[in-house]
Design a protein around this motif. Structure first.
Motif, mmCIF file in Angstrom:
data_model
loop_
_atom_site.group_PDB
_atom_site.id
_atom_site.type_symbol
_atom_site.label_atom_id
_atom_site.label_comp_id
_atom_site.label_asym_id
_atom_site.label_seq_id
_atom_site.Cartn_x
_atom_site.Cartn_y
_atom_site.Cartn_z
ATOM 1 N N LEU A 200 0.826 -1.201 0.000
ATOM 2 C CA LEU A 200 0.000 0.000 0.000
ATOM 3 C C LEU A 200 0.862 1.253 0.000
ATOM 4 O O LEU A 200 0.597 2.218 -0.736
ATOM 5 C CB LEU A 200 -0.920 -0.019 1.225
ATOM 6 N N GLY A 201 1.918 1.237 0.841
ATOM 7 C CA GLY A 201 2.805 2.400 0.890
ATOM 8 C C GLY A 201 3.512 2.637 -0.426
ATOM 9 O O GLY A 201 3.646 3.775 -0.875
ATOM 10 N N GLY A 202 3.971 1.545 -1.059
ATOM 11 C CA GLY A 202 4.624 1.692 -2.354
ATOM 12 C C GLY A 202 3.677 2.216 -3.420
ATOM 13 O O GLY A 202 4.037 3.100 -4.215
ATOM 14 N N ALA A 203 2.442 1.675 -3.439
ATOM 15 C CA ALA A 203 1.463 2.120 -4.432
ATOM 16 C C ALA A 203 1.106 3.586 -4.224
ATOM 17 O O ALA A 203 1.018 4.363 -5.194
ATOM 18 C CB ALA A 203 0.213 1.249 -4.349
ATOM 19 N N ILE A 204 0.905 3.983 -2.962
ATOM 20 C CA ILE A 204 0.563 5.386 -2.678
ATOM 21 C C ILE A 204 1.703 6.306 -3.087
ATOM 22 O O ILE A 204 1.490 7.370 -3.681
ATOM 23 C CB ILE A 204 0.245 5.548 -1.170
ATOM 24 N N THR A 205 2.928 5.903 -2.771
ATOM 25 C CA THR A 205 4.084 6.744 -3.081
ATOM 26 C C THR A 205 4.284 6.892 -4.587
ATOM 27 O O THR A 205 4.697 7.967 -5.069
ATOM 28 C CB THR A 205 5.353 6.144 -2.452
ATOM 29 N N ASP A 206 3.982 5.840 -5.337
ATOM 30 C CA ASP A 206 4.186 5.885 -6.787
ATOM 31 C C ASP A 206 3.083 6.639 -7.525
ATOM 32 O O ASP A 206 3.249 6.990 -8.690
ATOM 33 C CB ASP A 206 4.286 4.462 -7.347
ATOM 34 N N VAL A 207 1.932 6.861 -6.884
ATOM 35 C CA VAL A 207 0.835 7.598 -7.521
ATOM 36 C C VAL A 207 1.060 9.089 -7.289
ATOM 37 O O VAL A 207 1.043 9.560 -6.152
ATOM 38 C CB VAL A 207 -0.527 7.160 -6.942
ATOM 39 N N SER A 208 1.254 9.810 -8.347
ATOM 40 C CA SER A 208 1.651 11.216 -8.239
ATOM 41 C C SER A 208 0.583 12.083 -7.574
ATOM 42 O O SER A 208 0.904 13.012 -6.833
ATOM 43 C CB SER A 208 1.967 11.779 -9.633
ATOM 44 N N TRP A 209 -0.696 11.793 -7.818
ATOM 45 C CA TRP A 209 -1.746 12.651 -7.259
ATOM 46 C C TRP A 209 -2.070 12.332 -5.795
ATOM 47 O O TRP A 209 -2.849 13.036 -5.173
ATOM 48 C CB TRP A 209 -3.019 12.571 -8.097
ATOM 49 N N LEU A 210 -1.451 11.280 -5.262
ATOM 50 C CA LEU A 210 -1.573 11.001 -3.838
ATOM 51 C C LEU A 210 -0.314 11.447 -3.104
ATOM 52 O O LEU A 210 -0.336 12.361 -2.305
ATOM 53 C CB LEU A 210 -1.829 9.508 -3.600
ATOM 54 N N GLY A 211 0.809 10.791 -3.380
ATOM 55 C CA GLY A 211 2.066 11.155 -2.737
ATOM 56 C C GLY A 211 2.248 10.483 -1.383
ATOM 57 O O GLY A 211 1.329 9.872 -0.829
#
Length: 547
Positions: free
Chosen positions: A151-162
Motif C-alpha cells: 500500500l505504501g509503495g502504491a501510494i508513493t508511486d501515484v503522483s496525485w496522492l504522494g
C-alpha cells in the motif's frame, strides 16, 4: 466470554492492531522517498523510525499499568484518538524535524494500542485458549506487514496522492475500529480504591531508556566511544535506571512489577523477547531501504519483494498458535522459532547488491517464520505466571522490553549501516577519481539518489547493497541470545483458567483425607447458605474477575 462474544470484540481489537502495525509498515517502503523529498539524511532516516519506537517503548509499561487501574475500554479509545491526531500531523509535516516530532506522538499511541489489545484479550480468555487467538493476531500482523509495504509503495508511486497519504490512510481504519469497539467491547470494569499511579517510576524509566538510546544513536558518529559525552550519557542512564529500580521496589503500584520480572521464567522470556525484538525490528526495518537504494527497485516493487518475510509470520503464527492451544505446551515452538530466526539472519548476512532474489527471499521467509513462532508465544509465558489483576503490568513489561530491544536494534544497526555506507561511498568515489568532499560527489550523504550523477548513483547503490549484510550478521548474533534464554525456560503447561487459582485450590499435594477434612471443617465453620442463592453469588464473583 463465550467464543462468539470474543470473536465479535476481537474484530475491533484486530482492526486496532492492524492500524498500529500498518503505521510502521506502510511508511517503511516509502521512507527513502519521504526523506529524499524532505531533504533529510541517513541519520534522520533512522530517527523517523527510532522516534516512534522510543516513545512507544517509554510509554508501554505506563499504559499497561493504567489498564490494571482504570477502564481498559476508555484507555483504548483515548489511544485511538491520540494515534489518529498524530497520523494526520505526520502527513502534514513540512520538514524532517516536524516529522520526527509528530512520530514521537504517534509512538505514544502505538505503544498504547499494542499493549492494550493484549491486555483486553487476556481479560477475556485463558492463557491456553489465548494461543488460538494469538494465531489471529499473527495473521493480522502478517496482513498488515504484507499489505503495508504494498500500500505504501502504491501510494508513493501515484503522483496525485504522494507519500503524505501513507499517514492519512490510517484515519479511516481508526474510525472504523472506534465504532466497532463501542458496539462490541463490553467488559465489567472495576476501579481499585485509592488508585495511585507511579509517575516517578515512569518518568525515571522513560528518561533512563531515552538517554541510553540517544547515546547508542550518536556514539562513534558525533563523538568517540571513549569520550566525556559517552561517560556522561552512560553514567546518567545507569543512575536514572538504578533510581527507577529503587522506586519500583517501594511503591504500592509499580509500573514494572519487580516481583514478576525477578521470577525465572518471566525473566528468561523477557530476555528472549528483548533479543527477538532487537533482531527483528533492527534487521527488518532496513529491508525496504536495501531493495530501493541497494537494488534500484521502486517502492511498489520493494513492497512486493518483502512478501516472503510476512508469509513466514502469517503461516508460523497461525499454525503454532493452534498447536499451542491444543497441547498447552509453548516452549518447543518458541525454541524452534528462535533457531529458525537465527538461521534466517545468518542467510541474510551474506547478501550484497547482486545477490539473487531467491536467496534473499528464503532468508526473509525464515526470519518471518521465526518471529511468528516466538514473539507472541513469549507473551503467553509471562501472562501464564501472573493473576488477572496484574495482567496489564506484566503484558506492559514484556512489550516494553521487546520494543526496547527493537528501538536499540534500530539505533545500533542504523549507526553501523551509516558508518559502513559512508566508508564504502568514500572508497568508491576515490576509485572514480572524485574527492568525497567535493561538489562533484553530489549529495552522497542523503537518500535522494535520483538527483545524483550517474557514476555517483551506482557507487551509492553498491554501498547500501553491500553494507546491509553486516547488520543482519549482528542480528543473527543477537538472536543466539534468544535461543539460549529459551533453552533455559521451564517446560510448563499453560493454564486453562482465566485467573490464577488460590493456593488452597491449586495444591495438588494434599491427600484425599486431608481434603475431606478441610472441606468438612470449612462447611461447619461457614454460615448456612441458601443453595439457590449460592450460584448467583459465585456468578457475581466470577464477573468481578473479568476485569
Amino acid at each position: 466470554m463465550d467464543h462468539r462474544s470474543v470473536l465479535r470484540a476481537m474484530s475491533g481489537l484486530l482492526i486496532v492492531l492492524f492500524v498500529a502495525m500498518i503505521s510502521s509498515t506502510v511508511v517503511s517502503v516509502a521512507l527513502p522517498r519521504i526523506i529524499g523529498s524532505l531533504h533529510g539524511s541517513q541519520s534522520q532516516y533512522t530517527w523517523v523510525v527510532t522516534a516512534a519506537l522510543l516513545a512507544s517503548t517509554a510509554s508501554t509499561p505506563i499504559w499497561g499499568k493504567l489498564a490494571d487501574l482504570f477502564s481498559k475500554k476508555l484507555l483504548l479509545q483515548v489511544a485511538i484518538l491520540l494515534f489518529t491526531v498524530a497520523a494526520i500531523a505526520c502527513g502534514l509535516a513540512q520538514n524532517t524535524a516536524q516529522l520526527i516530532a509528530f512520530r514521537v506522538v504517534q509512538g505514544l499511541g502505538m505503544g498504547a494500542l499494542q499493549v492494550l489489545v493484549q491486555v483486553i484479550i487476556a481479560a477475556m480468555v485463558s492463557p491456553r485458549e489465548r494461543g488460538r487467538y494469538n494465531g489471529y493476531l499473527g495473521g493480522v500482523m502478517a496482513v498488515a506487514t504484507v499489505g503495508g509495504p504494498l500500500l505504501g509503495g502504491a501510494i508513493t508511486d501515484v503522483s496525485w496522492l504522494g507519500w503524505r497519504w501513507c499517514f492519512f490512510i490510517a484515519v479511516p481504519f481508526t474510525l472504523l475500529a472506534w465504532v466497532i469497539l463501542v458496539r462490541t467491547l463490553h467488559l465489567t470494569e472495576t476501579r481499585r480504591p485509592e488508585t495511585r499511579v507511579d509517575y516517578a517510576g515512569a518518568t525515571l524509566i522513560a528518561s533512563g531508556v531515552s538517554l541510553l538510546l540517544l547515546w547508542v544513536t550518536f556514539v562513534d558518529n558525533d563523538f568517540a566511544w571513549l569520550s566525556w559525552q559517552t561517560a556522561v550519557m552512560v553514567a546518567g542512564s545507569l543512575v536514572l535506571l538504578a533510581l527507577a529500580v529503587w522506586v519500583e521496589s517501594r511503591v504500592v503500584e509499580p509500573v514494572v512489577p519487580l516481583h514478576v520480572v525477578r521470577r525465572r521464567d518471566p525473566a528468561l522470556a523477557i530476555v528472549a523477547s528483548l533479543a527477538v525484538g532487537m533482531a527483528m525490528f533492527g534487521g527488518a526495518v532496513f529491508l525496504g531501504q536495501y531493495f530501493q537504494i541497494g537494488r534500484g527497485y521502486s517502492p511498489t516493487e520493494a513492497g512486493l519483494l518483502t512478501i516472503p518475510l510476512m508469509a513466514g509470520v502469517l503461516l508460523a503464527s497461525a499454525i503454532s498458535g493452534r498447536m499451542v492451544s491444543r497441547s498447552g505446551r509453548v516452549k518447543p515452538y518458541i525454541l524452534t522459532g528462535a533457531i529458525v530466526l537465527t538461521g534466517g539472519f545468518l542467510g541474510l548476512s551474506a547478501i550484497d547488491h547482486e545477490t539473487p532474489l531467491a536467496a534473499v527471499s528464503i532468508g526473509m521467509f525464515a526470519v518471518g517464520a521465526g518471529v511468528g513462532m516466538s514473539m507472541q508465544n513469549l507473551v503467553l509465558v509471562v501472562q501464564n505466571t501472573v493473576p488477572l489483576g496484574e495482567i496489564g503490568a506484566a503484558s506492559g513489561a514484556i512489550t516494553f522490553f521487546r520494543t526496547l530491544g527493537g528501538t536499540m536494534g534500530v539505533s545500533v544497526l542504523g549507526a553501523v549501516l551509516a558508518n559502513q555506507v559512508a566508508t564504502k561511498i568514500a572508497n568508491g568515489l576515490r576509485g572514480l577519481g572524485i574527492d568525497p568532499g567535493s561538489a562533484d560527489a553530489g549529495s552522497g550523504s542523503t537518500l535522494d539518489v535520483a538527483s545524483m550523477p550517474a557514476p555517483v548513483r551506482e557507487v551509492v547503490r553498491a554501498a547500501y547493497g553491500d553494507a546491509t549484510g553486516h547488520i543482519f550478521l549482528i542480528s543473527a548474533a543477537i538472536a543466539v541470545v534468544a535461543v539460549i534464554a529459551v533453552l533455559l525456560l521451564s517446560p510448563v503447561t499453560l493454564r486453562e483458567s482465566l485467573d490464577l487459582q488460590s493456593p488452597a485450590t491449586s495444591d495438588t499435594e494434599q491427600s484425599p483425607q486431608a481434603a475431606v477434612a478441610t472441606a468438612t471443617a470449612t462447611a461447619a465453620a461457614a454460615p448456612s447458605r441458601n443453595p439457590v442463592i449460592a450460584p448467583a453469588e459465585s456468578e457475581a464473583g466470577g464477573a468481578r474477575h473479568v476485569d
